[in-house]
Design an enzyme around this catalytic site. Structure first.
Site, PDB file in Angstrom:
ATOM      1  N   HIS A 274       0.875  -1.181   0.000  1.00  0.00           N
ATOM      2  CA  HIS A 274       0.000   0.000   0.000  1.00  0.00           C
ATOM      3  C   HIS A 274       0.909   1.227   0.000  1.00  0.00           C
ATOM      4  O   HIS A 274       1.589   1.483  -0.989  1.00  0.00           O
ATOM      5  CB  HIS A 274      -0.934  -0.111   1.213  1.00  0.00           C
ATOM      6  CG  HIS A 274      -2.068   0.863   1.271  1.00  0.00           C
ATOM      7  ND1 HIS A 274      -2.382   1.725   0.254  1.00  0.00           N
ATOM      8  CD2 HIS A 274      -2.983   1.100   2.251  1.00  0.00           C
ATOM      9  CE1 HIS A 274      -3.434   2.456   0.605  1.00  0.00           C
ATOM     10  NE2 HIS A 274      -3.810   2.088   1.816  1.00  0.00           N
ATOM     11  N   HIS A 313      -2.439  -2.541  -9.880  1.00  0.00           N
ATOM     12  CA  HIS A 313      -3.374  -1.942  -8.925  1.00  0.00           C
ATOM     13  C   HIS A 313      -4.614  -2.801  -8.866  1.00  0.00           C
ATOM     14  O   HIS A 313      -5.035  -3.357  -9.884  1.00  0.00           O
ATOM     15  CB  HIS A 313      -3.736  -0.517  -9.363  1.00  0.00           C
ATOM     16  CG  HIS A 313      -4.271   0.307  -8.251  1.00  0.00           C
ATOM     17  ND1 HIS A 313      -5.594   0.265  -7.889  1.00  0.00           N
ATOM     18  CD2 HIS A 313      -3.662   1.160  -7.398  1.00  0.00           C
ATOM     19  CE1 HIS A 313      -5.767   1.074  -6.864  1.00  0.00           C
ATOM     20  NE2 HIS A 313      -4.612   1.629  -6.537  1.00  0.00           N
ATOM     21  N   ASP A 369       2.677   5.260  -7.041  1.00  0.00           N
ATOM     22  CA  ASP A 369       3.940   5.125  -6.324  1.00  0.00           C
ATOM     23  C   ASP A 369       5.145   5.032  -7.240  1.00  0.00           C
ATOM     24  O   ASP A 369       6.289   5.132  -6.794  1.00  0.00           O
ATOM     25  CB  ASP A 369       3.901   3.878  -5.434  1.00  0.00           C
ATOM     26  CG  ASP A 369       2.986   4.089  -4.252  1.00  0.00           C
ATOM     27  OD1 ASP A 369       3.037   5.183  -3.685  1.00  0.00           O
ATOM     28  OD2 ASP A 369       2.214   3.182  -3.925  1.00  0.00           O
TER      29      ASP A 369
HETATM   30  N1  CMC Z   1       4.652  -7.097 -10.799  1.00  0.00           N
HETATM   31  C1  CMC Z   1       4.528  -8.296 -11.411  1.00  0.00           C
HETATM   32  N2  CMC Z   1       3.399  -8.994 -11.465  1.00  0.00           N
HETATM   33  C2  CMC Z   1       2.324  -8.459 -10.849  1.00  0.00           C
HETATM   34  C3  CMC Z   1       2.381  -7.217 -10.185  1.00  0.00           C
HETATM   35  C4  CMC Z   1       3.602  -6.527 -10.181  1.00  0.00           C
HETATM   36  N3  CMC Z   1       3.728  -5.349  -9.578  1.00  0.00           N
HETATM   37  N4  CMC Z   1       1.165  -6.933  -9.672  1.00  0.00           N
HETATM   38  C5  CMC Z   1       0.360  -7.968  -9.988  1.00  0.00           C
HETATM   39  N5  CMC Z   1       1.086  -8.883 -10.704  1.00  0.00           N
HETATM   40  C6  CMC Z   1       0.569 -10.125 -11.286  1.00  0.00           C
HETATM   41  C7  CMC Z   1       0.375 -11.199 -10.241  1.00  0.00           C
HETATM   42  O1  CMC Z   1       1.526 -12.000 -10.079  1.00  0.00           O
HETATM   43  C8  CMC Z   1      -0.789 -11.965 -10.814  1.00  0.00           C
HETATM   44  O2  CMC Z   1      -0.307 -12.778 -11.856  1.00  0.00           O
HETATM   45  P1  CMC Z   1      -0.882 -14.267 -12.071  1.00  0.00           P
HETATM   46  O3  CMC Z   1      -2.311 -14.059 -12.480  1.00  0.00           O
HETATM   47  O4  CMC Z   1      -0.025 -14.865 -13.100  1.00  0.00           O
HETATM   48  O5  CMC Z   1      -0.754 -14.954 -10.731  1.00  0.00           O
HETATM   49  C9  CMC Z   1      -1.656 -10.894 -11.453  1.00  0.00           C
HETATM   50  O6  CMC Z   1      -0.733  -9.843 -11.804  1.00  0.00           O
HETATM   51  C10 CMC Z   1      -2.745 -10.318 -10.525  1.00  0.00           C
HETATM   52  O7  CMC Z   1      -2.134  -9.926  -9.315  1.00  0.00           O
HETATM   53  P2  CMC Z   1      -2.876  -9.862  -7.905  1.00  0.00           P
HETATM   54  O8  CMC Z   1      -1.858  -9.996  -6.802  1.00  0.00           O
HETATM   55  O9  CMC Z   1      -4.015 -10.850  -7.914  1.00  0.00           O
HETATM   56  O10 CMC Z   1      -3.479  -8.413  -7.935  1.00  0.00           O
HETATM   57  P3  CMC Z   1      -4.051  -7.615  -6.673  1.00  0.00           P
HETATM   58  O11 CMC Z   1      -5.145  -6.778  -7.180  1.00  0.00           O
HETATM   59  O12 CMC Z   1      -4.342  -8.532  -5.547  1.00  0.00           O
HETATM   60  O13 CMC Z   1      -2.799  -6.723  -6.222  1.00  0.00           O
HETATM   61  C11 CMC Z   1      -1.311  -4.943  -5.929  1.00  0.00           C
HETATM   62  C12 CMC Z   1      -2.696  -5.366  -6.421  1.00  0.00           C
HETATM   63  C13 CMC Z   1      -1.185  -3.420  -5.982  1.00  0.00           C
HETATM   64  C14 CMC Z   1      -1.097  -5.397  -4.470  1.00  0.00           C
HETATM   65  C15 CMC Z   1      -0.235  -5.593  -6.843  1.00  0.00           C
HETATM   66  O14 CMC Z   1      -0.402  -5.152  -8.176  1.00  0.00           O
HETATM   67  C16 CMC Z   1       1.181  -5.343  -6.368  1.00  0.00           C
HETATM   68  O15 CMC Z   1       1.683  -6.080  -5.503  1.00  0.00           O
HETATM   69  N6  CMC Z   1       1.874  -4.261  -6.899  1.00  0.00           N
HETATM   70  C17 CMC Z   1       3.172  -3.910  -6.446  1.00  0.00           C
HETATM   71  C18 CMC Z   1       3.054  -3.100  -5.178  1.00  0.00           C
HETATM   72  C19 CMC Z   1       2.570  -1.686  -5.449  1.00  0.00           C
HETATM   73  O16 CMC Z   1       3.032  -1.028  -6.353  1.00  0.00           O
HETATM   74  N7  CMC Z   1       1.642  -1.226  -4.599  1.00  0.00           N
HETATM   75  C20 CMC Z   1       1.109   0.120  -4.677  1.00  0.00           C
HETATM   76  C21 CMC Z   1      -0.329   0.146  -5.040  1.00  0.00           C
HETATM   77  S1  CMC Z   1      -0.881   1.798  -5.509  1.00  0.00           S
HETATM   78  C22 CMC Z   1      -0.821   2.728  -4.092  1.00  0.00           C
HETATM   79  C23 CMC Z   1      -1.875   2.370  -3.134  1.00  0.00           C
HETATM   80  O17 CMC Z   1      -3.073   2.442  -3.454  1.00  0.00           O
HETATM   81  O18 CMC Z   1      -1.503   2.073  -1.992  1.00  0.00           O
END
Ligand code: CMC
Length: 430
Positions: A274, A313, A369
């Protein structure tokens, strides 16, 4: 066309009709009441159907009129106003007022609001003693979370959460004091004397003063950096039901006071998924070290070694509109501070990722971010301060969410259900 849903339970052959509510906007807003599903029972003594939704990916926990996001189209609006227009033409305090009150302030309202916030920036001297108790290398976010919680003990009347005037006083105090606590936590961590608020400066100008003033009699903030910080704060003011807003509503739903509720929300923000993500973005860019190393790094992300921080996201499946604004803002800031060399690596990373099937198929775009950390670093903020810089403006959003929750007659104490998968009753051994 009736606004109802017909469900057939194939276990029993029974059919149920449930109302579809709030379906005014074609894509967003249509929902059924989860409790209506409770009528659907496999047998007479069955508890009734629950919805299973870890991480609340498809559960509306509330109705809200504060922030609108269309993640597919990359739209973000506060109270109906597009984020781009707010970032271009307004100050953070105006936007905080908008988020909290539903309308932009008139000239008089802004004057009063500005005056009230400016005159509540000082913190009780005992808070300084409290800060002095931290270890020399304490993370400023840990200090912020604990110190905001401690404010609760200074303002015991804040527990009277059902009195609008009492609530208003705490909202003003919190928005006013967050920058002071944040800057004091920073000064403590580098062994510098605290710099007190200067009422002649703007909200962000004063924050820069409390952060960076040294021996000069009066701190004179650079207007470009002051405005850049204002824009950054506007972009971070609210983001509907994210992890920390949800924490704020959850804690607030037990009628805890706003200080401990904000502390809980800030704790939720601290995590790297986050508000802690931009700190990780910088670490990542530093680790990559050179634009030539970007392709290798992207391959490792695709191999599942780690995630690309600042990408992806839960809601945006398009370019985060805040990231777009920040990419342009970075140029203005670099004119004053000199270029942050990490920007070249970031731009190359974005270019390669956006052309790669792995990221395209998963709709992974830069989020807020991705660029914010590079700008903050160029402005002289250490990485440990990044989540703190997120928490300051988000306090307005948390408080707006909290107030809306308290005024919503539908809201009750947050208490989700579970699907129990443990042992049935059994007898312990003698
Ligand atoms: N890099 C590589 N792969 C990713 C990433 C990433 N940053 N984010 C998601 N994926 C992949 C993930 O591995 C999955 O692939 P598969 O379907 O093959 O297993 C797919 O995309 C869906 O991911 P998810 O974890 O189910 O998506 P989510 O909606 O639960 O997670 C998130 C959202 C923001 C936690 C995630 O995208 C992430 O970890 N990003 C990196 C951390 C980040 O930048 N966070 C800041 C968010 S914006 C500021 C805020 O609002 O706080």
């Amino acid at each position: 066309m009736p606004d109802t849903l017909t469900i057939t339970d194939n276990r029993t052959g029974e059919t149920f009709e449930v109302d579809i509510l709030y379906g005014t906007y074609p894509t967003y807003g249509a929902a059924i009441k989860s409790l209506d599903l409770r009528e659907i029972k496999g047998s007479e003594d069955d508890f009734g159907l629950l919805t299973y939704d870890p991480g609340f990916t498809n559960t509306a926990s509330c109705k809200s009129a504060i922030t609108f996001i269309d993640g597919e189209k990359g739209i973000l609006r506060y109270r109906g106003y597009p984020i781009q227009e707010l970032a271009e033409g307004y100050s953070f305090l105006e936007v905080a007022y908008l988020v909290l009150h539903g309308e932009l302030p008139t000239g008089d309202e802004l004057e009063t609001w500005d005056h009230e916030i400016t005159h509540h920036t000082i913190i009780h001297e005992k808070i300084k003693k409290f800060l002095d108790g931290f270890r020399y290398d304490a993370h400023p976010m840990g200090m912020l979370v604990s110190t905001v919680a401690a404010l609760s003990t200074f303002y015991p009347e804040s527990r009277r959460i059902d009195e609008p005037e009492v609530r208003r006083s705490q909202i003003i105090r919190l928005i006013a004091k967050m920058p002071t606590i944040a800057a004091f936590a920073y000064r403590y961590s580098i062994g510098m004397p605290y710099s007190y608020p200067d009422n002649n400066l703007s909200y962000t100008g004063n924050f820069l003063n409390m952060m960076f003033k040294t021996t000069e009699l009066e701190y004179d903030p650079d207007p470009v950096l002051e405005r850049a910080l204002d824009v950054l704060f506007i972009l971070h003011a609210d983001h509907e039901q994210n992890c920390s807003a949800n924490a704020m509503r959850n804690i607030g739903s037990s009628h805890a006071d706003p200080y401990v509720s904000v502390a809980g929300a800030a704790a939720a923000l601290y995590g790297p998924l986050h508000g802690g993500a931009n700190e990780r973005v910088l670490k990542m860019l530093e680790e990559i070290g050179h634009v030539d190393e970007v392709p290798k790094y992207v391959e490792r992300v695709k191999d599942g070694d780690f995630r690309l921080m600042g990408f992806g996201h839960r809601v945006y499946k398009n370019y985060d509109p805040r990231a777009k604004i920040l990419r342009e803002l970075a140029e203005d800031v670099f004119e004053v501070t000199g270029k942050n060399p990490l920007i070249d690596i970031a731009v190359e990373l974005e270019r390669i990722a956006l052309e790669d099937d792995y990221f395209v198929e998963r709709n992974l775009y830069p989020n807020v971010d991705f660029y914010s950390g590079i700008i903050y670093q160029a402005m002289g903020f250490p990485t440990a301060m990044f989540p703190v810089l997120f928490a300051i403006p988000r306090t307005a959003g948390w408080l707006a969410q909290w107030q809306e929750m308290l005024e919503d007659e539908d809201q009750r104490i947050a208490r989700p259900r579970q699907v129990y998968v443990g042992e049935d009753e059994r007898t312990p051994r003698d």
